[in-house]
Design a protein around this motif. Structure first.
Motif, PDB file in Angstrom:
ATOM      1  N   GLY A  39      16.275 -13.280  41.075  1.00 16.94           N
ATOM      2  CA  GLY A  39      16.037 -13.089  42.509  1.00 16.94           C
ATOM      3  C   GLY A  39      14.594 -13.354  42.874  1.00 16.94           C
ATOM      4  O   GLY A  39      13.928 -12.465  43.412  1.00 16.94           O
ATOM      5  N   ASN A 174      19.884  -6.788  49.380  1.00 17.08           N
ATOM      6  CA  ASN A 174      20.155  -7.290  48.041  1.00 17.08           C
ATOM      7  C   ASN A 174      21.213  -6.345  47.494  1.00 17.08           C
ATOM      8  O   ASN A 174      20.952  -5.139  47.481  1.00 17.08           O
ATOM      9  CB  ASN A 174      18.872  -7.213  47.198  1.00 17.08           C
ATOM     10  CG  ASN A 174      19.081  -7.638  45.765  1.00 17.08           C
ATOM     11  OD1 ASN A 174      20.158  -8.065  45.404  1.00 17.08           O
ATOM     12  ND2 ASN A 174      18.046  -7.498  44.957  1.00 17.08           N
ATOM     13  N   PRO A 175      22.404  -6.760  47.117  1.00 18.18           N
ATOM     14  CA  PRO A 175      22.811  -8.100  46.731  1.00 18.18           C
ATOM     15  C   PRO A 175      23.582  -8.904  47.782  1.00 18.18           C
ATOM     16  O   PRO A 175      23.953 -10.043  47.484  1.00 18.18           O
ATOM     17  CB  PRO A 175      23.771  -7.815  45.570  1.00 18.18           C
ATOM     18  CG  PRO A 175      24.487  -6.568  46.008  1.00 18.18           C
ATOM     19  CD  PRO A 175      23.417  -5.767  46.730  1.00 18.18           C
ATOM     20  N   LYS A 234       8.892 -12.092  48.280  1.00 13.73           N
ATOM     21  CA  LYS A 234      10.058 -12.932  48.556  1.00 13.73           C
ATOM     22  C   LYS A 234       9.740 -14.048  49.548  1.00 13.73           C
ATOM     23  O   LYS A 234       9.530 -15.181  49.133  1.00 13.73           O
ATOM     24  CB  LYS A 234      11.220 -12.039  49.018  1.00 13.73           C
ATOM     25  CG  LYS A 234      11.529 -10.880  48.070  1.00 13.73           C
ATOM     26  CD  LYS A 234      12.070 -11.302  46.716  1.00 13.73           C
ATOM     27  CE  LYS A 234      12.188 -10.092  45.792  1.00 13.73           C
ATOM     28  NZ  LYS A 234      12.954 -10.311  44.608  1.00 13.73           N
ATOM     29  N   TYR A 319      20.994 -14.520  48.386  1.00 10.84           N
ATOM     30  CA  TYR A 319      22.071 -14.053  47.515  1.00 10.84           C
ATOM     31  C   TYR A 319      23.440 -14.273  48.132  1.00 10.84           C
ATOM     32  O   TYR A 319      23.614 -14.183  49.345  1.00 10.84           O
ATOM     33  CB  TYR A 319      21.913 -12.546  47.262  1.00 10.84           C
ATOM     34  CG  TYR A 319      20.582 -12.175  46.675  1.00 10.84           C
ATOM     35  CD1 TYR A 319      20.193 -12.660  45.428  1.00 10.84           C
ATOM     36  CD2 TYR A 319      19.708 -11.352  47.372  1.00 10.84           C
ATOM     37  CE1 TYR A 319      18.952 -12.320  44.896  1.00 10.84           C
ATOM     38  CE2 TYR A 319      18.471 -11.006  46.850  1.00 10.84           C
ATOM     39  CZ  TYR A 319      18.095 -11.495  45.611  1.00 10.84           C
ATOM     40  OH  TYR A 319      16.867 -11.172  45.086  1.00 10.84           O
ATOM     41  N   ARG A 362      26.737 -11.358  41.585  1.00  5.54           N
ATOM     42  CA  ARG A 362      25.765 -11.889  42.551  1.00  5.54           C
ATOM     43  C   ARG A 362      25.210 -13.222  42.064  1.00  5.54           C
ATOM     44  O   ARG A 362      24.754 -13.333  40.931  1.00  5.54           O
ATOM     45  CB  ARG A 362      24.594 -10.909  42.721  1.00  5.54           C
ATOM     46  CG  ARG A 362      23.619 -11.339  43.812  1.00  5.54           C
ATOM     47  CD  ARG A 362      22.305 -10.590  43.723  1.00  5.54           C
ATOM     48  NE  ARG A 362      21.470 -11.076  42.616  1.00  5.54           N
ATOM     49  CZ  ARG A 362      20.236 -10.640  42.351  1.00  5.54           C
ATOM     50  NH1 ARG A 362      19.697  -9.687  43.094  1.00  5.54           N
ATOM     51  NH2 ARG A 362      19.547 -11.127  41.342  1.00  5.54           N
ATOM     52  N   SER A 364      22.227 -15.904  42.890  1.00  5.89           N
ATOM     53  CA  SER A 364      20.972 -16.084  43.629  1.00  5.89           C
ATOM     54  C   SER A 364      20.802 -17.574  43.886  1.00  5.89           C
ATOM     55  O   SER A 364      20.958 -18.383  42.976  1.00  5.89           O
ATOM     56  CB  SER A 364      19.791 -15.568  42.808  1.00  5.89           C
ATOM     57  OG  SER A 364      18.587 -16.089  43.339  1.00  5.89           O
TER      58      SER A 364
END
Ligand SMILES: Cc1ncc(COP(=O)(O)O)c(C=O)c1O
Length: 384
Positions: A39, A174-175, A234, A319, A362, A364
């Motif tokens: 991530g 997230n997720p 991020k 995600y 999940r 990414s």
């Protein structure tokens, strides 16, 4: 002699790190891996950031800073709230942290006592649960799903049995990547404020959104006791620089400052100098977001044909959360086999959800478009 090992330190692993280790092992043995587990943005931080860091490294002593962070960075963060959301955030309430991860530790320590009960969404970011446990705070997992766009709601919180002392929300999450509207953020803030329940709003994926922008709790009248957590990791693509920030309310900021003085002394100085420049890189950062969107659209178009058709709405972050109950009831084994047989690494849902995580995973899509297309091709060809 038998030495004591404290039970509170025995928290669950962050399973994605284990998946990353398996993927690295496969690569070390000559296998190839498409990283849909990690991530984090790929590539370097923006050039202006690297140049600012090089200059600071050459010119400055880079000693400790004030515990709350440098005044200049805190001012830039304050401007960011004015420019991006049109809200005024007093610089005195801003604390720069060692990633948002330290922001959780500081805010949980400042706001909650051992035995307190804090609600988090299931599925949700695993470290909330694990940090709370290490601090002796009870994590109350509240199941969320399609009915509330995979987010907590005032309604679902009202149905929690027993007292609550805090609530952690994340939008985009997230997720799942799902988001709260500004009305929903305000409703949650009001619900908490009226009950004396501390709201912690994790806004780390703000900036990475594909339709409407994300709403901040900062500056909302109903959120005057809320803690806002954010990060340079991020949108700003600075994960390894380990820098984040929080906006702490008046009744917590001094406690946060004292905790920071004692736990960390100050956040990393070189990273703080570099991060000042990142607010001037929005064109480059927005181009990254356009890339994430392209990646998402590739996966949304291709994954259903690979058997991953039940996906949560990915309004933001990077995600896609897939319901794989039709394929397995052991997501960990499934992901291990997927890695071994296709080279595509993904994170099993057990990392995020203690209830349903054995039947979810999940993906990414922070990597390249070419990787997304190749991952989809391999998954479609995978004979399970
Ligand atoms: C929802 C969420 N919050 C917080 C973090 C922690 O990030 P950092 O400590 O790098 O700011 C992550 C990292 O993946 C995350 O997904």
């Amino acid at each position: 002699m038998a030495f004591k090992v404290a039970e509170r330190g025995a928290i669950a692993p962050f399973i994605v790190m284990d998946v990353m280790r398996d993927a690295a092992r496969r690569q070390a043995e000559g296998g190839d891996v498409i990283h849909l587990e990690v991530g984090q943005p790929s590539g370097q931080a923006p050039e202006k950031v690297r140049r600012a860091a090089a200059k600071a490294l050459a010119d400055e002593p880079l000693g400790y800073t004030l515990a709350l962070g440098t005044d200049s960075l805190r001012e830039r963060i304050g401007h960011h709230y004015a420019k991006t959301y049109g809200v005024s955030v007093p610089v005195e309430n801003i604390c720069v942290t060692t990633g948002s991860s330290a922001g959780f530790l500081l805010s949980f320590l400042a706001a909650f006592a051992p035995g307190d009960r804090v609600a988090v969404a299931a599925p949700g970011y695993p470290a909330y649960r694990n940090i709370l446990k290490a601090l002796g705070i009870e994590c109350v997992n509240v199941p969320v799903g399609p009915a509330t766009r995979w987010q907590l709601s005032a309604d679902s919180l009202s149905r929690v049995e027993g007292r609550l002392d805090g609530v952690v929300v994340a939008s985009p999450s997230n997720p799942t990547g799902s988001m709260l509207s500004s009305i929903e953020v305000a409703e949650l803030a009001t619900w908490c404020e009226l009950r004396g329940i501390r709201l912690i709003s994790d806004e780390i994926y703000h900036g990475i959104t594909f339709g409407r922008p994300a709403a901040t709790a900062a500056g909302m009248a109903a959120a005057s006791h809320a803690v806002i957590i954010n990060s340079f990791s991020k949108y700003y693509a600075m994960t390894g620089w380990r820098l984040g920030w929080m906006v702490a309310p008046d009744d917590l900021i001094r406690a946060v400052e004292c905790l920071q003085q004692n736990l960390f002394i100050s956040p990393p100085t070189l990273s703080q100098r570099a991060a000042e420049a990142v607010f001037d890189c929005t064109d480059e950062l927005d181009a990254r977001v356009a890339g994430y969107r392209e990646n998402r659209d590739i996966l949304l178009a291709e994954l259903p044909a690979a058997g991953f058709g039940r996906l949560a709405p990915s309004d933001g972050a990077f995600y896609l959360y897939a319901d794989i109950s039709g394929l397995t009831d052991d997501s960990r084994a499934f992901c291990r086999r997927m890695l071994a047989e296709t080279g595509v690494a993904a994170t099993p849902g057990v990392d995020f959800d203690p209830y349903e995580g054995a039947r979810t995973l999940r993906f990414s899509y922070a990597g390249s478009a070419a990787d997304m297309a190749e991952a989809a091709r391999r998954l479609k060809a995978w004979k399970r």
